[in-house]
Motif scaffolding. Structure first.
Motif, PDB file in Angstrom:
ATOM      1  N   ASP A   1      11.660 -10.187  10.843  1.00  0.00           N
ATOM      2  CA  ASP A   1      11.499  -9.947   9.410  1.00  0.00           C
ATOM      3  C   ASP A   1      12.820  -9.846   8.660  1.00  0.00           C
ATOM      4  O   ASP A   1      12.854  -9.339   7.541  1.00  0.00           O
ATOM      5  CB  ASP A   1      10.651  -8.687   9.175  1.00  0.00           C
ATOM      6  CG  ASP A   1      11.267  -7.458   9.803  1.00  0.00           C
ATOM      7  OD1 ASP A   1      12.192  -7.608  10.630  1.00  0.00           O
ATOM      8  OD2 ASP A   1      10.824  -6.351   9.485  1.00  0.00           O
TER       9      ASP A   1
ATOM     10  N   HIS B   1       6.921  -5.410   4.072  1.00  0.00           N
ATOM     11  CA  HIS B   1       6.061  -5.147   5.231  1.00  0.00           C
ATOM     12  C   HIS B   1       5.630  -3.682   5.317  1.00  0.00           C
ATOM     13  O   HIS B   1       4.584  -3.371   5.881  1.00  0.00           O
ATOM     14  CB  HIS B   1       6.752  -5.593   6.514  1.00  0.00           C
ATOM     15  CG  HIS B   1       7.036  -7.063   6.547  1.00  0.00           C
ATOM     16  ND1 HIS B   1       6.068  -8.000   6.262  1.00  0.00           N
ATOM     17  CD2 HIS B   1       8.170  -7.765   6.803  1.00  0.00           C
ATOM     18  CE1 HIS B   1       6.603  -9.212   6.354  1.00  0.00           C
ATOM     19  NE2 HIS B   1       7.873  -9.098   6.677  1.00  0.00           N
TER      20      HIS B   1
ATOM     21  N   THR C   1       2.347  -3.276   3.555  1.00  0.00           N
ATOM     22  CA  THR C   1       1.152  -3.764   4.246  1.00  0.00           C
ATOM     23  C   THR C   1       0.926  -3.027   5.563  1.00  0.00           C
ATOM     24  O   THR C   1      -0.033  -3.302   6.267  1.00  0.00           O
ATOM     25  CB  THR C   1       1.249  -5.283   4.519  1.00  0.00           C
ATOM     26  OG1 THR C   1       2.540  -5.561   5.070  1.00  0.00           O
ATOM     27  CG2 THR C   1       1.045  -6.095   3.268  1.00  0.00           C
TER      28      THR C   1
ATOM     29  N   GLY D   1       2.739  -3.177   8.230  1.00  0.00           N
ATOM     30  CA  GLY D   1       3.122  -4.006   9.383  1.00  0.00           C
ATOM     31  C   GLY D   1       3.449  -5.413   8.920  1.00  0.00           C
ATOM     32  O   GLY D   1       3.217  -5.757   7.752  1.00  0.00           O
ATOM     33  N   ILE D   2       3.994  -6.208   9.842  1.00  0.00           N
ATOM     34  CA  ILE D   2       4.418  -7.559   9.463  1.00  0.00           C
ATOM     35  C   ILE D   2       3.234  -8.520   9.469  1.00  0.00           C
ATOM     36  O   ILE D   2       2.523  -8.642  10.466  1.00  0.00           O
ATOM     37  CB  ILE D   2       5.502  -8.077  10.437  1.00  0.00           C
ATOM     38  CG1 ILE D   2       6.745  -7.179  10.343  1.00  0.00           C
ATOM     39  CG2 ILE D   2       5.871  -9.527  10.127  1.00  0.00           C
ATOM     40  CD1 ILE D   2       7.781  -7.438  11.404  1.00  0.00           C
ATOM     41  N   VAL D   3       3.031  -9.193   8.356  1.00  0.00           N
ATOM     42  CA  VAL D   3       2.034 -10.256   8.289  1.00  0.00           C
ATOM     43  C   VAL D   3       2.811 -11.567   8.465  1.00  0.00           C
ATOM     44  O   VAL D   3       3.626 -11.925   7.613  1.00  0.00           O
ATOM     45  CB  VAL D   3       1.286 -10.241   6.935  1.00  0.00           C
ATOM     46  CG1 VAL D   3       0.254 -11.360   6.863  1.00  0.00           C
ATOM     47  CG2 VAL D   3       0.635  -8.888   6.706  1.00  0.00           C
ATOM     48  N   PRO D   4       2.593 -12.297   9.603  1.00  0.00           N
ATOM     49  CA  PRO D   4       3.438 -13.457   9.913  1.00  0.00           C
ATOM     50  C   PRO D   4       3.553 -14.486   8.791  1.00  0.00           C
ATOM     51  O   PRO D   4       4.648 -14.985   8.520  1.00  0.00           O
ATOM     52  CB  PRO D   4       2.774 -14.062  11.150  1.00  0.00           C
ATOM     53  CG  PRO D   4       2.140 -12.892  11.821  1.00  0.00           C
ATOM     54  CD  PRO D   4       1.659 -12.004  10.705  1.00  0.00           C
ATOM     55  N   SER D   5       2.437 -14.773   8.099  1.00  0.00           N
ATOM     56  CA  SER D   5       2.512 -15.801   7.053  1.00  0.00           C
ATOM     57  C   SER D   5       3.351 -15.318   5.863  1.00  0.00           C
ATOM     58  O   SER D   5       4.029 -16.109   5.209  1.00  0.00           O
ATOM     59  CB  SER D   5       1.111 -16.191   6.597  1.00  0.00           C
ATOM     60  OG  SER D   5       0.455 -15.045   6.122  1.00  0.00           O
ATOM     61  N   VAL D   6       3.324 -14.015   5.619  1.00  0.00           N
ATOM     62  CA  VAL D   6       4.148 -13.448   4.548  1.00  0.00           C
ATOM     63  C   VAL D   6       5.622 -13.524   4.959  1.00  0.00           C
ATOM     64  O   VAL D   6       6.494 -13.911   4.170  1.00  0.00           O
ATOM     65  CB  VAL D   6       3.737 -11.980   4.237  1.00  0.00           C
ATOM     66  CG1 VAL D   6       4.669 -11.353   3.223  1.00  0.00           C
ATOM     67  CG2 VAL D   6       2.295 -11.921   3.753  1.00  0.00           C
TER      68      VAL D   6
ATOM     69  N   GLN E   1       6.955 -15.642   6.996  1.00  0.00           N
ATOM     70  CA  GLN E   1       7.348 -17.054   6.935  1.00  0.00           C
ATOM     71  C   GLN E   1       7.724 -17.450   5.501  1.00  0.00           C
ATOM     72  O   GLN E   1       8.764 -18.069   5.256  1.00  0.00           O
ATOM     73  CB  GLN E   1       6.188 -17.926   7.422  1.00  0.00           C
ATOM     74  CG  GLN E   1       6.474 -19.412   7.342  1.00  0.00           C
ATOM     75  CD  GLN E   1       5.223 -20.231   7.640  1.00  0.00           C
ATOM     76  OE1 GLN E   1       4.118 -19.897   7.170  1.00  0.00           O
ATOM     77  NE2 GLN E   1       5.377 -21.267   8.431  1.00  0.00           N
TER      78      GLN E   1
ATOM     79  N   SER F   1       8.111 -17.466  11.870  1.00  0.00           N
ATOM     80  CA  SER F   1       9.456 -17.078  11.424  1.00  0.00           C
ATOM     81  C   SER F   1      10.521 -17.934  12.103  1.00  0.00           C
ATOM     82  O   SER F   1      11.439 -18.442  11.451  1.00  0.00           O
ATOM     83  CB  SER F   1       9.703 -15.604  11.729  1.00  0.00           C
ATOM     84  OG  SER F   1       8.810 -14.801  10.995  1.00  0.00           O
TER      85      SER F   1
END
Ligand code: KG4
Ligand code: ZN
Length: 376
Positions: free
Chosen positions: A9, A34, A37, A39-44, A46, A85
């Motif tokens: 991230d 993050h 939310t 936690g990390i949302v992968p599409s966000v 990216q 990422s």
């Protein structure tokens, strides 16, 4: 060397020279997004990497005053990490090396963390490294630039992840003193006001005589304690417990003891097998959790007892950054390993273990670790 990091991230880049001078650096952290939310949302992640990579690389380059044509190579994290990422950093880098006609050096994120110390200190191989962060937890012997023995790792979550979950469960974000801190830092801060002996939480995996770690059991034990205390104190989930500081102190203490014990065993194993010198061996501790002074103190007790030297990179080099990637590129360029002049077929690898995994052999050795008094 230009280093580019996008495995998780942080969008980070740096220009470093062969003597370890940091000529330019830039970083864009996604932590705040993050955090919202939970936690990390992968599409966000990216999307944010895409939005920032060009600017971050440009900033690192222009602050370094190094003209792109003067670069020796471009080094970029390609493993392990979040697929979406990693993909952003890799495709950006491949375009760049194609344009500049420069060699490309694919980097293993954990190897880069492990070797960072050599940018600052003259640390010879072999040395032991403990990486502890929100996403990493491993113990490895570093024998060379691309020669690692994995001694142990977390069987579930990383310690930073556990501390973040506990902090969230304790709603520390609402605590006036902790609202801007990461979970781990909030726990460290609050723990200073608590009594670690108020709750007796046993360290995990006491019977397993290996160097693996586990933190999810601990997380659940703490979760149960919190639920119990909420009932006793008559407060709702989401409000801050009167006993929050005691809980923070106890979980930090147990975490420190667990990490110290596994590390102690790794040192004894390496000495027994003559993988490390009998005295003056070096233990490097890195990762976000390494900035925790209580955990460092526990590790200092271990290194004092085993006549080792404890080294920690400064906080900004412990967490993800572009400098460590550039430095790993330099180490590889100097050693002549993994420098690509043709990038055809190069892919990112979301999952990729570090070095040769000898953790089973470590477990079979079943080394009993002498008890140390953890007076911290
Ligand atoms: O290395 P890092 O920035 O990111 C990755 O996880 O890759 O580490 C962040 C983690 C978070 O889980 C955070 O809670 C933890 O490191 N952390 C700490 C402290 N500061 C950050 N944990 C314990 N004590 C601290 N002082
Ligand atoms: Zn990392």
């Amino acid at each position: 060397m230009l280093g580019i990091e996008t495995s998780c991230d942080d969008t980070a880049a740096a220009v470093v020279d062969e003597t370890g001078n940091i000529l330019g650096e830039a970083i864009h952290s996604q932590t705040e997004v993050h955090l919202k939310t939970g936690g990390i949302v992968p599409s966000v992640a990216q999307q944010l990497h895409r939005e920032n990579i060009q600017r971050i690389v440009q900033e690192a380059l222009s602050s370094s005053k190094v003209c792109p044509s003067e670069l020796s190579a471009v080094a970029t994290t390609v493993k392990p990490g979040l697929a979406l990422s990693l993909g952003v950093g890799l495709s950006f880098s491949l375009h760049l090396v194609d344009q500049l006609k420069k060699p490309f050096i694919p980097i293993h994120h954990m190897e880069a963390h492990a070797l960072t110390i050599r940018l600052l200190n003259k640390v010879d191989f072999p040395f032991l490294v403990l990486l502890i962060s929100g996403g990493h937890c491993l113990l490895a012997l570093v024998r060379g630039v691309s020669d690692f023995l994995l001694l142990g790792k977390s069987l579930d979550i990383a310690p930073g992840d556990m501390l973040d979950k506990v902090a969230r469960r304790l709603s520390l974000i609402k605590h006036p003193e902790c609202s801007t801190m990461s979970g781990g830092k909030a726990i460290e801060h609050l723990a200073k006001q608590g009594n670690k002996l108020h709750f007796d939480i046993k360290p995990p995996m006491q019977r397993a005589k290996n160097c693996d770690f586990s933190f999810s059991g601990l997380q659940h034990v703490v979760d149960r304690i919190i639920t119990q205390k909420e009932k006793e104190e008559g407060i709702q989930k989401g409000e801050i417990l009167a006993s929050a500081a005691h809980i923070a102190a106890a979980v930090q203490h147990t975490t420190a003891c667990h990490i110290a014990k596994r590390t102690h065993r790794a040192i004894l194993f390496c000495k027994q097998r003559r993988l490390l010198p009998p005295s003056n061996a070096v233990l490097v501790v890195s990762g976000g959790v390494a900035s925790n002074f209580y955990i460092r103190k526990a590790l200092e007790i271990v290194t004092n007892a085993t006549e080792c030297t404890l080294l920690c990179p400064p906080p900004r080099l412990c967490t993800d950054n572009g400098i460590m990637i550039a430095w790993n590129g330099i180490e590889r360029l100097c050693a002549g390993v993994g420098v690509l002049h043709n990038t055809e077929g190069i892919r990112y690898e979301p999952k990729c273990p570090l070095g040769v995994d000898i953790s089973e052999e470590v477990g079979e050795a079943a080394i009993k670790v002498p008890r140390l008094k953890m007076d911290i």
